[in-house]
Design a protein around this motif. Sequence first.
Motif, PDB file in Angstrom:
ATOM      1  N   UNK A 130      51.107  26.438  37.189  1.00 42.78           N
ATOM      2  CA  UNK A 130      50.248  25.546  36.421  1.00 42.78           C
ATOM      3  C   UNK A 130      49.389  26.350  35.463  1.00 42.78           C
ATOM      4  N   UNK A 131      49.417  25.961  34.197  1.00 43.74           N
ATOM      5  CA  UNK A 131      48.631  26.640  33.173  1.00 43.74           C
ATOM      6  C   UNK A 131      49.275  26.463  31.816  1.00 43.74           C
ATOM      7  N   UNK A 132      48.664  27.036  30.802  1.00 42.59           N
ATOM      8  CA  UNK A 132      49.171  26.858  29.439  1.00 42.59           C
ATOM      9  C   UNK A 132      50.502  27.559  29.197  1.00 42.59           C
ATOM     10  N   UNK A 133      50.904  28.452  30.115  1.00 45.48           N
ATOM     11  CA  UNK A 133      52.173  29.165  29.945  1.00 45.48           C
ATOM     12  C   UNK A 133      53.340  28.492  30.646  1.00 45.48           C
ATOM     13  N   UNK A 134      53.080  27.486  31.461  1.00 42.05           N
ATOM     14  CA  UNK A 134      54.179  26.805  32.129  1.00 42.05           C
ATOM     15  C   UNK A 134      53.726  26.005  33.327  1.00 42.05           C
ATOM     16  N   UNK A 135      54.352  24.836  33.527  1.00 39.57           N
ATOM     17  CA  UNK A 135      53.950  23.924  34.593  1.00 39.57           C
ATOM     18  C   UNK A 135      55.155  23.360  35.329  1.00 39.57           C
ATOM     19  N   UNK A 136      55.026  23.281  36.660  1.00 37.38           N
ATOM     20  CA  UNK A 136      56.062  22.675  37.487  1.00 37.38           C
ATOM     21  C   UNK A 136      55.467  22.342  38.847  1.00 37.38           C
ATOM     22  N   UNK A 137      55.779  21.162  39.351  1.00 36.67           N
ATOM     23  CA  UNK A 137      55.304  20.721  40.676  1.00 36.67           C
ATOM     24  C   UNK A 137      56.507  20.231  41.471  1.00 36.67           C
ATOM     25  N   UNK A 138      56.594  20.669  42.707  1.00 40.97           N
ATOM     26  CA  UNK A 138      57.657  20.242  43.618  1.00 40.97           C
ATOM     27  C   UNK A 138      57.085  19.239  44.611  1.00 40.97           C
ATOM     28  N   UNK A 139      57.784  18.103  44.794  1.00 43.42           N
ATOM     29  CA  UNK A 139      57.405  17.105  45.792  1.00 43.42           C
ATOM     30  C   UNK A 139      58.668  16.720  46.550  1.00 43.42           C
ATOM     31  N   UNK A 179      41.903  20.548  35.182  1.00 40.49           N
ATOM     32  CA  UNK A 179      40.553  21.076  34.990  1.00 40.49           C
ATOM     33  C   UNK A 179      40.694  22.180  33.955  1.00 40.49           C
ATOM     34  N   UNK A 180      40.934  21.784  32.722  1.00 44.73           N
ATOM     35  CA  UNK A 180      41.478  22.690  31.708  1.00 44.73           C
ATOM     36  C   UNK A 180      40.536  23.761  31.208  1.00 44.73           C
ATOM     37  N   UNK A 181      39.294  23.373  30.876  1.00 45.68           N
ATOM     38  CA  UNK A 181      38.437  24.340  30.190  1.00 45.68           C
ATOM     39  C   UNK A 181      36.969  24.142  30.536  1.00 45.68           C
ATOM     40  N   UNK A 182      36.219  25.188  30.321  1.00 46.84           N
ATOM     41  CA  UNK A 182      34.763  25.119  30.309  1.00 46.84           C
ATOM     42  C   UNK A 182      34.349  24.907  28.861  1.00 46.84           C
ATOM     43  N   UNK A 183      33.571  23.888  28.596  1.00 46.07           N
ATOM     44  CA  UNK A 183      33.250  23.514  27.212  1.00 46.07           C
ATOM     45  C   UNK A 183      32.551  24.662  26.476  1.00 46.07           C
ATOM     46  N   UNK A 203      43.174  22.127  41.409  1.00 45.25           N
ATOM     47  CA  UNK A 203      42.721  22.199  40.020  1.00 45.25           C
ATOM     48  C   UNK A 203      43.826  22.836  39.181  1.00 45.25           C
ATOM     49  N   UNK A 204      44.286  22.110  38.179  1.00 49.18           N
ATOM     50  CA  UNK A 204      45.516  22.481  37.481  1.00 49.18           C
ATOM     51  C   UNK A 204      45.323  22.644  35.980  1.00 49.18           C
ATOM     52  N   UNK A 205      46.312  23.275  35.370  1.00 52.32           N
ATOM     53  CA  UNK A 205      46.382  23.454  33.916  1.00 52.32           C
ATOM     54  C   UNK A 205      45.136  24.138  33.359  1.00 52.32           C
ATOM     55  N   UNK A 206      44.630  25.135  34.090  1.00 52.36           N
ATOM     56  CA  UNK A 206      43.471  25.894  33.597  1.00 52.36           C
ATOM     57  C   UNK A 206      43.855  26.727  32.379  1.00 52.36           C
ATOM     58  N   UNK A 207      43.009  26.702  31.374  1.00 49.82           N
ATOM     59  CA  UNK A 207      43.213  27.541  30.196  1.00 49.82           C
ATOM     60  C   UNK A 207      42.996  29.007  30.552  1.00 49.82           C
ATOM     61  N   UNK A 208      43.899  29.851  30.097  1.00 45.86           N
ATOM     62  CA  UNK A 208      43.755  31.280  30.355  1.00 45.86           C
ATOM     63  C   UNK A 208      42.617  31.886  29.537  1.00 45.86           C
ATOM     64  N   UNK A 209      42.309  31.276  28.407  1.00 46.10           N
ATOM     65  CA  UNK A 209      41.284  31.820  27.508  1.00 46.10           C
ATOM     66  C   UNK A 209      39.926  31.145  27.652  1.00 46.10           C
ATOM     67  N   UNK A 210      39.911  29.916  28.112  1.00 41.83           N
ATOM     68  CA  UNK A 210      38.669  29.130  28.091  1.00 41.83           C
ATOM     69  C   UNK A 210      38.242  28.624  29.462  1.00 41.83           C
ATOM     70  N   UNK A 211      38.707  29.302  30.506  1.00 44.72           N
ATOM     71  CA  UNK A 211      38.336  28.900  31.856  1.00 44.72           C
ATOM     72  C   UNK A 211      38.576  30.059  32.814  1.00 44.72           C
ATOM     73  N   UNK A 212      38.059  29.940  34.012  1.00 48.94           N
ATOM     74  CA  UNK A 212      38.321  30.883  35.099  1.00 48.94           C
ATOM     75  C   UNK A 212      38.419  30.082  36.385  1.00 48.94           C
TER      76      UNK A 212
END
Length: 264
Positions: free
Chosen positions: A10-19, A167-171, A216-225
């Motif tokens: 999960x993130x801006x470089x690639x996403x996949x969820x297994x169910x 929870x993509x980014x910190x504003x 918490x998913x799809x966090x930005x690598x540049x704008x979040x931690x």
Amino acid sequence: MSLHFSVLASGSTGNAVYVGTDQTKLLVDVGLSGKAMEALFKEINRDIKEVSGILVTHEHSDHIKGLGVLARKYQVPIYANEKTWRAMNSLIGEVPTDQKFIFNMETTHTFGDLEVESFGVSHDAAEPMFYVFHHEGKKIVTITDTGYVSDRMKGTIKNADMYVFESNHDVDMLRMGKYPWNIKRRILSDVGHVSNEDAALAMADVIGENTKRIYLAHLSQDNNMKELAKMTVTQVLESKELGVNNQFTIHNTDPKKPTELVYI
């Protein structure tokens, strides 16, 4: 306990969820290469050959990068709505017609012993949608890539056992960061991505007595931690007097490592 899942990436470089269940195995998006996906399945001790369907959320590359390769190699059916199919057809290479299926927005499909409900989100794609998985009274929700969470969405996803929640980014990090203003404006818009705080406020409206885990998913690598996202969400939910680490737990996801395979 039959229903299980893992956030493979999960993130801006690639996403996949297994169910999956004992009977049915599904994949939401293939945002990494076919080779990377095979490695991720091995890490959770699952056989990728057993996947019976791939559900596509939208046509952005971080959700379909390995879709065509994986579908062709393992003859896996692909499900997406009509507008998404039109948008991604030229991006995934040739896929046999008998592997292409329509899964329209706001509908429910049965895959073996899994009921899957689709719902629309607000994102700058052709017709983006995400999924709710139902099995024997249990409910898993995936919701990322949305600029906001509407009351309609909240009604669909309310009181799930488990959430994969954007929870993509910190504003402040985004505003002060290196992105050009047009990209910042897009992310902050109603068709962009939700911030840590906005995600938490939406979570507060949908968490119910059944809720046990939030990822918490799809966090930005540049704008979040990871630490910042988890801290912000925790603080907001605690301020609403919700039972963080008591009723439910909050977990991080990673762009390259799968979460532990968990049974519900």
